[in-house]
Design a protein around this motif. Structure first.
Motif, PDB file in Angstrom:
ATOM      1  N   SER A   3       0.826  -1.206   0.000  1.00 31.76           N
ATOM      2  CA  SER A   3       0.000   0.000   0.000  1.00 31.76           C
ATOM      3  C   SER A   3       0.863   1.261   0.000  1.00 31.76           C
ATOM      4  N   ASN A  63     -17.464   0.308   8.338  1.00 34.55           N
ATOM      5  CA  ASN A  63     -16.448   0.245   7.292  1.00 34.55           C
ATOM      6  C   ASN A  63     -15.544   1.472   7.337  1.00 34.55           C
ATOM      7  N   TYR A  64     -16.091   2.623   7.688  1.00 33.77           N
ATOM      8  CA  TYR A  64     -15.285   3.836   7.786  1.00 33.77           C
ATOM      9  C   TYR A  64     -14.232   3.720   8.888  1.00 33.77           C
ATOM     10  N   TYR A  66     -12.832   0.975   9.937  1.00 32.13           N
ATOM     11  CA  TYR A  66     -11.800   0.057   9.453  1.00 32.13           C
ATOM     12  C   TYR A  66     -10.881   0.754   8.449  1.00 32.13           C
ATOM     13  N   GLN A  67     -11.443   1.572   7.584  1.00 31.09           N
ATOM     14  CA  GLN A  67     -10.623   2.344   6.642  1.00 31.09           C
ATOM     15  C   GLN A  67      -9.723   3.322   7.392  1.00 31.09           C
ATOM     16  N   GLN A  70      -6.794   1.415   8.695  1.00 30.70           N
ATOM     17  CA  GLN A  70      -5.852   1.148   7.615  1.00 30.70           C
ATOM     18  C   GLN A  70      -5.045   2.393   7.274  1.00 30.70           C
ATOM     19  N   HIS A  71      -5.682   3.554   7.357  1.00 30.45           N
ATOM     20  CA  HIS A  71      -4.974   4.802   7.105  1.00 30.45           C
ATOM     21  C   HIS A  71      -3.884   5.028   8.162  1.00 30.45           C
ATOM     22  N   ARG A  74      -0.991   2.934   7.251  1.00 32.06           N
ATOM     23  CA  ARG A  74      -0.268   3.506   6.111  1.00 32.06           C
ATOM     24  C   ARG A  74       0.538   4.726   6.541  1.00 32.06           C
TER      25      ARG A  74
END
Length: 124
Positions: A3, A63-64, A66-67, A70-71, A74
């Motif tokens: 990613s 879902n937000y 979880y995103q 992930q951010h 990253r």
């Protein structure tokens, strides 16, 4: 692993965290990732506020959320060498600083408190 890293943490505006739609079907991955990020905050204290805020949604993550996790990962990928460093010639003196913001959360009107502790010249 493949990613693209981010140079900033996502939490400029926290209003979208409080939306109650698109719940995760299986929140186990979210729970495991929160636990791993809490462990990571031992060496990267600048992630504490973000991880703590996202952990408020452990019961029903979306879902937000979880995103957003992930951010955070990253963002951590963009600076793999950052972390705590204790110099050998540093004085062993403890210093603490704190700050608070009254009723910051737009939904719950709860206050936010932040603090930092230095051991010598290193931020703990």
């Amino acid at each position: 692993m493949g990613s693209k890293p981010f140079s900033t943490l996502f939490l400029g505006n926290t209003n979208s965290l409080y939306k109650t739609e698109n719940y995760l079907d299986n929140p186990n991955a979210f729970h495991r990732l929160i636990g791993k990020l809490f462990y990571l905050t031992n060496t990267r204290p600048y992630l504490c506020f973000t991880v703590n805020l996202l952990s408020e949604f452990m019961k029903e993550p979306t879902n937000y959320h979880y995103q957003a996790l992930q951010h955070v990962l990253r963002y951590g990928k963009s600076s793999p060498s950052e972390g705590l460093f204790f110099a050998a010639n540093s004085d062993i003196q403890i210093k603490g600083f704190s700050d608070s913001d009254w009723a910051t959360c737009p939904n719950t009107r709860r206050s936010t408190i932040g603090y930092c502790i230095f051991l010598g010249s290193s931020l703990v």
